[in-house]
Design a protein around this motif. Structure first.
Motif, PDB file in Angstrom:
ATOM      1  N   TYR A 178       8.521  -8.916  26.094  1.00  0.00           N
ATOM      2  CA  TYR A 178       7.887  -7.821  25.642  1.00  0.00           C
ATOM      3  C   TYR A 178       8.414  -7.139  24.260  1.00  0.00           C
ATOM      4  O   TYR A 178       7.991  -6.925  23.644  1.00  0.00           O
ATOM      5  N   ILE A 179       9.769  -7.274  24.104  1.00  0.00           N
ATOM      6  CA  ILE A 179      10.576  -6.861  22.943  1.00  0.00           C
ATOM      7  C   ILE A 179      10.050  -8.026  21.814  1.00  0.00           C
ATOM      8  O   ILE A 179       9.538  -7.261  20.767  1.00  0.00           O
ATOM      9  N   LYS A 180       9.963  -9.279  22.070  1.00  0.00           N
ATOM     10  CA  LYS A 180       9.439 -10.238  21.336  1.00  0.00           C
ATOM     11  C   LYS A 180       8.133  -9.989  20.861  1.00  0.00           C
ATOM     12  O   LYS A 180       7.743 -10.193  19.539  1.00  0.00           O
ATOM     13  N   PHE A 181       7.197  -9.617  21.814  1.00  0.00           N
ATOM     14  CA  PHE A 181       5.905  -9.345  21.631  1.00  0.00           C
ATOM     15  C   PHE A 181       5.727  -8.200  20.535  1.00  0.00           C
ATOM     16  O   PHE A 181       5.053  -8.135  19.742  1.00  0.00           O
ATOM     17  N   ILE A 182       6.235  -7.203  20.789  1.00  0.00           N
ATOM     18  CA  ILE A 182       6.002  -6.002  20.121  1.00  0.00           C
ATOM     19  C   ILE A 182       6.828  -5.779  18.677  1.00  0.00           C
ATOM     20  O   ILE A 182       5.901  -5.779  17.824  1.00  0.00           O
ATOM     21  N   CYS A 183       7.916  -6.551  18.906  1.00  0.00           N
ATOM     22  CA  CYS A 183       8.583  -6.617  17.480  1.00  0.00           C
ATOM     23  C   CYS A 183       8.038  -7.865  16.708  1.00  0.00           C
ATOM     24  O   CYS A 183       8.278  -8.036  15.431  1.00  0.00           O
TER      25      CYS A 183
ATOM     26  N   ASN B 204       6.223  -1.108   8.588  1.00  0.00           N
ATOM     27  CA  ASN B 204       7.609  -0.831   8.945  1.00  0.00           C
ATOM     28  C   ASN B 204       8.351   0.083   8.035  1.00  0.00           C
ATOM     29  O   ASN B 204       7.954   0.325   6.771  1.00  0.00           O
ATOM     30  N   GLN B 205       9.596   0.355   8.345  1.00  0.00           N
ATOM     31  CA  GLN B 205      10.617   1.306   7.574  1.00  0.00           C
ATOM     32  C   GLN B 205      10.673   0.609   6.167  1.00  0.00           C
ATOM     33  O   GLN B 205      10.667   1.247   4.954  1.00  0.00           O
ATOM     34  N   PHE B 206      10.859  -0.533   6.210  1.00  0.00           N
ATOM     35  CA  PHE B 206      11.278  -1.356   4.761  1.00  0.00           C
ATOM     36  C   PHE B 206      10.026  -1.191   3.848  1.00  0.00           C
ATOM     37  O   PHE B 206      10.049  -0.935   2.663  1.00  0.00           O
ATOM     38  N   GLU B 207       8.879  -1.482   4.311  1.00  0.00           N
ATOM     39  CA  GLU B 207       7.706  -1.426   3.483  1.00  0.00           C
ATOM     40  C   GLU B 207       7.412  -0.002   3.073  1.00  0.00           C
ATOM     41  O   GLU B 207       6.952   0.389   2.042  1.00  0.00           O
ATOM     42  N   PHE B 208       7.597   0.965   4.058  1.00  0.00           N
ATOM     43  CA  PHE B 208       7.306   2.384   3.561  1.00  0.00           C
ATOM     44  C   PHE B 208       8.191   2.789   2.447  1.00  0.00           C
ATOM     45  O   PHE B 208       7.826   3.544   1.449  1.00  0.00           O
ATOM     46  N   GLU B 209       9.549   2.279   2.559  1.00  0.00           N
ATOM     47  CA  GLU B 209      10.585   2.846   1.494  1.00  0.00           C
ATOM     48  C   GLU B 209      10.205   2.099   0.264  1.00  0.00           C
ATOM     49  O   GLU B 209      10.398   2.804  -0.862  1.00  0.00           O
ATOM     50  N   HIS B 210       9.542   0.880   0.334  1.00  0.00           N
ATOM     51  CA  HIS B 210       9.391   0.083  -0.885  1.00  0.00           C
ATOM     52  C   HIS B 210       8.231   0.985  -1.372  1.00  0.00           C
ATOM     53  O   HIS B 210       8.348   1.039  -2.787  1.00  0.00           O
TER      54      HIS B 210
ATOM     55  N   ILE C 226      14.811  -5.446   0.382  1.00  0.00           N
ATOM     56  CA  ILE C 226      13.816  -4.918   0.979  1.00  0.00           C
ATOM     57  C   ILE C 226      12.592  -5.637   1.146  1.00  0.00           C
ATOM     58  O   ILE C 226      11.773  -5.863   1.973  1.00  0.00           O
ATOM     59  N   LYS C 227      12.129  -6.091  -0.254  1.00  0.00           N
ATOM     60  CA  LYS C 227      10.891  -6.769  -0.741  1.00  0.00           C
ATOM     61  C   LYS C 227      11.137  -8.267   0.041  1.00  0.00           C
ATOM     62  O   LYS C 227      10.111  -8.642   0.620  1.00  0.00           O
TER      63      LYS C 227
END
Length: 187
Positions: free
Chosen positions: A182-187, A2-8, A28-29
């Protein structure tokens, strides 16, 4: 990833994120590790779930309130007749279109993040709902014409009378549950 992992991983940490709250590298961690629950992580999740908590304290009342009231009236002038017309397309009384226009905008205020959006009913969903309604609970008259093609479909028989409002409410609830799952499954 996800975005947080990418930035970290790539050492890019912004001071300001999405909806206006500050986040530190340690947060973030902790956000990437679900086993860590700390105060900052809980606040970030709460702000993400209810964005109104982030923007309402920073709202500039003297500068923006009169423009927001004018925008609300303009939006209401458009949404009221539009909701009534779309309720007629769905095969229910026009007042339910007014309800759906009002409550969808009210709920979006708490959970939405866009300042420039018009929330309400729309024609395609109303026509699809009306098609289901007239297929399962046909009227002898629809828009002033006799419907002969509805007699080929089986009538809905649950042992009690199902009103068009009950059918459209159940259909709306079912579609909403599918979307949330569906949102809960995807996220």
């Amino acid at each position: 990833m996800n975005q947080f992992e990418f930035e970290h991983v790539y050492q890019r940490v912004t001071k300001q994120t999405g909806i206006g709250y500050k986040i530190s590298p340690s947060a973030i961690k902790s956000l990437t590790d679900p086993s860590k629950l700390n105060k900052e992580n809980m606040f970030n999740k709460m702000y993400k779930f209810l964005p109104i908590l982030a923007w309402l304290p920073k709202y500039k009342w003297k500068e923006n309130l009169k423009y927001d009231i004018i925008g609300g009236f303009t939006n209401g002038i458009m949404l009221l007749p539009q909701g009534m017309a779309y309720a007629s397309l769905a095969g229910v009384e026009p007042i339910y279109g007014v309800y759906s226009s009002f409550f969808s905008s009210l709920i979006y205020m708490f959970f939405g993040t866009s300042q420039h959006i018009s929330v309400g009913t729309f024609a395609v969903a109303s026509m699809m709902t009306g098609a289901v309604r007239y297929r399962l609970i046909p009227d002898s008259l629809q828009n002033g014409t006799i419907q002969d093609d509805c007699k080929n479909y089986p009538k809905l028989d649950l042992g009690y009378e199902v009103t068009p409002l009950m059918l459209t409410s159940a259909l709306t609830l079912g579609v909403g549950l599918v979307q949330v799952s569906y949102i809960k499954f995807i996220c």
